[in-house]
Design a protein around this motif. Structure first.
Motif, PDB file in Angstrom:
ATOM      1  N   ARG A  23       0.894  -1.094   0.074  1.00 53.32           N
ATOM      2  CA  ARG A  23      -0.163  -0.198  -0.064  1.00 53.32           C
ATOM      3  C   ARG A  23       0.837   1.221  -0.077  1.00 53.32           C
ATOM      4  NH1 ARG A  23      -5.548  -0.739   0.928  1.00 53.32           N
ATOM      5  NH2 ARG A  23      -6.122  -2.989   1.176  1.00 53.32           N
ATOM      6  N   PHE A  24       0.544   2.275  -0.902  1.00 51.38           N
ATOM      7  CA  PHE A  24       1.295   3.560  -0.974  1.00 51.38           C
ATOM      8  C   PHE A  24       1.018   4.203   0.019  1.00 51.38           C
ATOM      9  CE2 PHE A  24       1.832   7.842  -3.162  1.00 51.38           C
ATOM     10  CZ  PHE A  24       3.244   7.356  -3.420  1.00 51.38           C
ATOM     11  N   GLU A  25       1.797   5.087   0.654  1.00 53.54           N
ATOM     12  CA  GLU A  25       1.422   5.890   1.917  1.00 53.54           C
ATOM     13  C   GLU A  25       0.718   4.941   3.008  1.00 53.54           C
ATOM     14  OE1 GLU A  25      -0.461   9.527   0.726  1.00 53.54           O
ATOM     15  OE2 GLU A  25       1.188  10.188  -0.346  1.00 53.54           O
ATOM     16  N   ASN A  79      13.000  17.984  -5.298  1.00 52.73           N
ATOM     17  CA  ASN A  79      11.835  18.637  -5.600  1.00 52.73           C
ATOM     18  C   ASN A  79      10.668  18.619  -4.691  1.00 52.73           C
ATOM     19  OD1 ASN A  79      12.443  19.718  -8.333  1.00 52.73           O
ATOM     20  ND2 ASN A  79      12.706  17.704  -9.057  1.00 52.73           N
ATOM     21  N   HIS A  80      10.867  17.475  -3.922  1.00 52.56           N
ATOM     22  CA  HIS A  80       9.694  17.229  -3.255  1.00 52.56           C
ATOM     23  C   HIS A  80      10.062  16.430  -1.830  1.00 52.56           C
ATOM     24  CE1 HIS A  80       5.798  16.050  -1.487  1.00 52.56           C
ATOM     25  NE2 HIS A  80       5.402  15.044  -2.243  1.00 52.56           N
ATOM     26  N   MET A  81       9.660  16.718  -0.670  1.00 55.15           N
ATOM     27  CA  MET A  81      10.204  15.891   0.412  1.00 55.15           C
ATOM     28  C   MET A  81       9.521  14.729   1.128  1.00 55.15           C
ATOM     29  SD  MET A  81      13.357  16.604   1.797  1.00 55.15           S
ATOM     30  CE  MET A  81      13.108  15.825   3.424  1.00 55.15           C
ATOM     31  N   GLU A  82       8.737  14.462   0.261  1.00 54.72           N
ATOM     32  CA  GLU A  82       7.800  13.257   0.742  1.00 54.72           C
ATOM     33  C   GLU A  82       8.568  12.277   0.639  1.00 54.72           C
ATOM     34  OE1 GLU A  82       3.743  12.914  -0.827  1.00 54.72           O
ATOM     35  OE2 GLU A  82       3.217  11.697   0.812  1.00 54.72           O
ATOM     36  N   PRO A  83       8.652  11.063   1.561  1.00 54.89           N
ATOM     37  CA  PRO A  83       9.538  10.183   1.757  1.00 54.89           C
ATOM     38  C   PRO A  83       9.601   9.283   0.564  1.00 54.89           C
ATOM     39  CG  PRO A  83       8.632  10.470   3.945  1.00 54.89           C
ATOM     40  CD  PRO A  83       7.879  11.173   3.162  1.00 54.89           C
ATOM     41  N   ASP A  84       8.699   9.095  -0.399  1.00 53.84           N
ATOM     42  CA  ASP A  84       8.918   8.297  -1.608  1.00 53.84           C
ATOM     43  C   ASP A  84       9.920   8.940  -2.371  1.00 53.84           C
ATOM     44  OD1 ASP A  84       6.966  10.310  -1.749  1.00 53.84           O
ATOM     45  OD2 ASP A  84       6.050   9.200  -3.406  1.00 53.84           O
ATOM     46  N   HIS A  85      10.163  10.241  -2.111  1.00 54.81           N
ATOM     47  CA  HIS A  85      11.355  10.627  -2.896  1.00 54.81           C
ATOM     48  C   HIS A  85      12.695  11.103  -2.312  1.00 54.81           C
ATOM     49  CE1 HIS A  85       8.259  10.560  -5.872  1.00 54.81           C
ATOM     50  NE2 HIS A  85       7.506  11.166  -5.116  1.00 54.81           N
ATOM     51  N   SER A  86      12.212  11.373  -0.798  1.00 49.40           N
ATOM     52  CA  SER A  86      13.558  11.784  -0.218  1.00 49.40           C
ATOM     53  C   SER A  86      14.252  10.783   0.711  1.00 49.40           C
ATOM     54  CB  SER A  86      13.111  13.007   0.838  1.00 49.40           C
ATOM     55  OG  SER A  86      12.202  12.534   1.442  1.00 49.40           O
ATOM     56  N   VAL A 147       1.069  21.121  -5.167  1.00 50.21           N
ATOM     57  CA  VAL A 147       0.900  20.053  -6.224  1.00 50.21           C
ATOM     58  C   VAL A 147       1.970  18.973  -5.867  1.00 50.21           C
ATOM     59  CG1 VAL A 147       0.972  19.520  -8.633  1.00 50.21           C
ATOM     60  CG2 VAL A 147       0.226  21.634  -7.874  1.00 50.21           C
ATOM     61  N   HIS A 148       2.025  18.278  -4.702  1.00 55.54           N
ATOM     62  CA  HIS A 148       0.829  18.451  -3.815  1.00 55.54           C
ATOM     63  C   HIS A 148       0.913  18.794  -2.255  1.00 55.54           C
ATOM     64  CE1 HIS A 148       1.521  14.289  -1.896  1.00 55.54           C
ATOM     65  NE2 HIS A 148       2.085  14.606  -2.794  1.00 55.54           N
ATOM     66  N   TRP A 149       2.276  19.134  -2.337  1.00 55.91           N
ATOM     67  CA  TRP A 149       2.870  19.647  -0.933  1.00 55.91           C
ATOM     68  C   TRP A 149       3.188  21.150  -1.179  1.00 55.91           C
ATOM     69  CZ3 TRP A 149       6.290  16.314   2.907  1.00 55.91           C
ATOM     70  CH2 TRP A 149       5.451  15.009   3.347  1.00 55.91           C
ATOM     71  N   ASN A 166       8.579  15.754 -10.862  1.00 50.92           N
ATOM     72  CA  ASN A 166       8.364  15.045  -9.536  1.00 50.92           C
ATOM     73  C   ASN A 166       6.899  14.380  -9.749  1.00 50.92           C
ATOM     74  OD1 ASN A 166       7.403  14.941  -6.390  1.00 50.92           O
ATOM     75  ND2 ASN A 166       9.593  14.481  -6.652  1.00 50.92           N
ATOM     76  N   ASP A 167       5.953  14.625  -8.502  1.00 43.36           N
ATOM     77  CA  ASP A 167       4.736  13.954  -8.565  1.00 43.36           C
ATOM     78  C   ASP A 167       3.874  14.244  -9.791  1.00 43.36           C
ATOM     79  OD1 ASP A 167       5.066  12.327  -6.180  1.00 43.36           O
ATOM     80  OD2 ASP A 167       3.967  13.813  -4.872  1.00 43.36           O
ATOM     81  N   ALA A 168       3.723  15.329 -10.091  1.00 37.44           N
ATOM     82  CA  ALA A 168       3.124  15.984 -11.230  1.00 37.44           C
ATOM     83  C   ALA A 168       3.442  15.025 -12.474  1.00 37.44           C
ATOM     84  CB  ALA A 168       3.077  17.461 -11.726  1.00 37.44           C
ATOM     85  N   ARG A 195      -5.989   7.374 -11.174  1.00 36.52           N
ATOM     86  CA  ARG A 195      -5.908   6.966  -9.740  1.00 36.52           C
ATOM     87  C   ARG A 195      -5.006   7.483  -8.883  1.00 36.52           C
ATOM     88  NH1 ARG A 195      -4.939   2.376  -5.913  1.00 36.52           N
ATOM     89  NH2 ARG A 195      -3.384   1.452  -7.364  1.00 36.52           N
ATOM     90  N   TYR A 196      -3.697   7.680  -9.449  1.00 36.15           N
ATOM     91  CA  TYR A 196      -2.656   8.416  -8.604  1.00 36.15           C
ATOM     92  C   TYR A 196      -3.367  10.048  -8.396  1.00 36.15           C
ATOM     93  CZ  TYR A 196       1.623  10.175  -7.176  1.00 36.15           C
ATOM     94  OH  TYR A 196       2.357  11.047  -6.525  1.00 36.15           O
ATOM     95  N   TYR A 197      -3.805  10.552  -9.645  1.00 32.17           N
ATOM     96  CA  TYR A 197      -3.999  11.981  -9.670  1.00 32.17           C
ATOM     97  C   TYR A 197      -5.124  12.202  -8.642  1.00 32.17           C
ATOM     98  CZ  TYR A 197      -5.881  16.539 -10.646  1.00 32.17           C
ATOM     99  OH  TYR A 197      -6.008  17.888 -10.591  1.00 32.17           O
ATOM    100  N   SER A 226       8.294  11.352 -11.392  1.00 34.33           N
ATOM    101  CA  SER A 226       8.779  10.935 -10.066  1.00 34.33           C
ATOM    102  C   SER A 226       8.057   9.400  -9.994  1.00 34.33           C
ATOM    103  CB  SER A 226       9.081  11.471  -8.882  1.00 34.33           C
ATOM    104  OG  SER A 226       7.789  11.934  -8.440  1.00 34.33           O
ATOM    105  N   HIS A 227       7.140   9.055 -10.736  1.00 36.05           N
ATOM    106  CA  HIS A 227       6.281   7.868 -10.436  1.00 36.05           C
ATOM    107  C   HIS A 227       5.969   7.700 -12.149  1.00 36.05           C
ATOM    108  CE1 HIS A 227       6.011   7.823  -6.288  1.00 36.05           C
ATOM    109  NE2 HIS A 227       5.577   9.053  -6.200  1.00 36.05           N
ATOM    110  N   GLY A 228       6.138   6.219 -12.529  1.00 36.51           N
ATOM    111  CA  GLY A 228       5.590   5.852 -13.657  1.00 36.51           C
ATOM    112  C   GLY A 228       6.089   6.209 -14.797  1.00 36.51           C
TER     113      GLY A 228
END
Ligand code: FEO
Length: 400
Positions: A23-25, A79-86, A147-149, A166-168, A195-197, A226-228
């Protein structure tokens, strides 16, 4: 080793395919996996753009070593600090003590929240539009707040005209060999991208519009999220999709029916509605039992189709518990430009339909269609005819 030189002579995809995480997040299911895309620019100055999720760093670090050997990385762009990238930042900073961590002032606050002993001397703050020269490549930074932090930003490579977004423009789904959109079947990825969006970015449509407008002045040849999938042929297509999703413009004519049932009567009601929708000319009817189907899938289809019909039995004078995540998410995401029909079931005091009616009344941007239909136990002929009327009214709205 799955790494690849992607554009020009010196840009590598060194991302990780994660097919193991459930599960993501820790709440969104990943039936097709997910990628954490990271990019290494092997220029006069070596630059890493984002890292990967905690737990994926061993393979990630091996890839870096494979490209640069004993040389060092000069810059880490965050670009983004959420841990899936940091998530691998700690290891990178330890391995390359002289590395400059590049981000905006909001990034710095978040780095310090995640890494309490972070030495600010290692941070290089960049402002909107500021450039960083690596030798052959010149990078320029643009913030895309929410978008989105709040600290979210993108990095544009002026030399190769690449937007590292990044996430966008990212999506769920691990990559199965091909990296670019022209190497794979796009439709295999589209649902997981939506679904991600819808579930990650969906709340921030206004900010997505601002970001698209800001990035519109750039000459973008590639988008590397950063995904897909990485976008080459479909740059225009995915920007249009994002714009439509941000503005709740449906992709196709269709109706989602999501119901919660304990003994099967609410399910029977859903089937009656679906048949009547079909008979009234709606080809895309998606029925979901919310006890089985994850809310993220329902929400994704709410973004796809303009019609939504929610059905709930009553549980302790309230909404059926498994319907709660769907309704709460729709409220939280501020869904707009959708038609809503309501049905459900009760035995003594009800509660399910009442809660859905309250949701409809509270939610601006949703237009309620027809009368709510509430059955007591098995649907009677009278209830069946009310359900058909509701379905017909919904079909008329959708096909208008
Ligand atoms: Fe992919 Fe917001 O992290």
């Amino acid at each position: 080793m799955n790494l690849r030189k992607i554009i020009g002579e010196d840009i590598y995809w060194i991302g990780i395919n994660d097919r193991k995480t459930q599960r993501f997040e820790n709440y969104l299911p990943l039936p097709y996996g997910v990628t954490y895309n990271s990019y290494l620019i092997d220029d006069e100055k070596v630059c890493l753009i984002d890292t990967v999720e905690t737990g994926s760093s061993a393979e990630f670090l091996r890839k870096i070593k494979h490209v640069i050997g004993e040389r060092k990385i000069d810059y880490l762009i965050v670009n983004h600090m959420e841990p899936d990238h940091s998530g691998a930042m700690g290891e990178i900073m330890e391995m390359f003590p002289e590395i400059k961590v590049v981000g905006n002032m909001m990034t710095l606050k978040m780095i310090k929240a995640f890494y309490h002993d972070f030495d600010e001397n290692r941070f290089q703050a960049v402002k909107e539009g500021e450039e960083l020269n690596l030798g052959r490549h010149t990078l320029v930074f643009a913030t895309i707040p929410m978008v989105h932090w709040p600290e979210s930003m993108v990095t544009y490579d002026k030399t190769e005209k690449i937007l590292f977004s990044n996430d966008a423009f990212g999506g769920f789904g691990a990559l199965n060999g091909g990296l670019f959109d022209d190497e794979v079947e796009f439709n295999d990825f589209k649902d997981e991208m939506r679904r991600y969006y819808a579930n990650i970015v969906g709340k921030y449509g206004m900010q997505v519009n601002k970001a698209i407008s800001k990035l519109g002045s750039l000459d973008i040849k590639y988008i590397c999220p950063s995904h897909g999938l990485l976008w080459k042929e479909k740059v225009g297509t995915v920007i249009k999709l994002y714009s439509d999703w941000a503005n709740f413009i449906p992709e196709e004519k269709g109706v989602v029916i999501a119901y919660g049932t304990m003994y099967g009567n609410t399910e029977k009601m859903a089937e009656i509605i679906a048949k009547e929708l079909f008979d009234s000319g709606i080809k895309n009817v998606k029925i979901y039992d919310v006890s089985k189907t994850d809310s993220s899938i329902v929400i994704s289809d709410v973004w796809k189709y303009q019609g939504l019909i929610l059905g709930s039995c009553a549980h302790n004078n309230a909404l059926y518990p498994k319907m709660l995540p769907v309704v709460e998410k729709l409220k939280n995401y501020g869904v707009k430009n959708r038609y809503l029909g309501i049905f459900g079931n009760m035995m003594w005091s009800g509660g399910g339909v009442k809660a859905l009616d309250s949701f409809a009344a509270e939610t601006k941007g949703i237009e309620k269609v027809g009368e709510s239909v509430e059955a007591k136990g098995a649907p009677t002929e009278e209830i069946i005819s009310k359900l058909k009327k509701l379905a017909k009214e919904m079909a008329d709205k959708i096909l208008a």
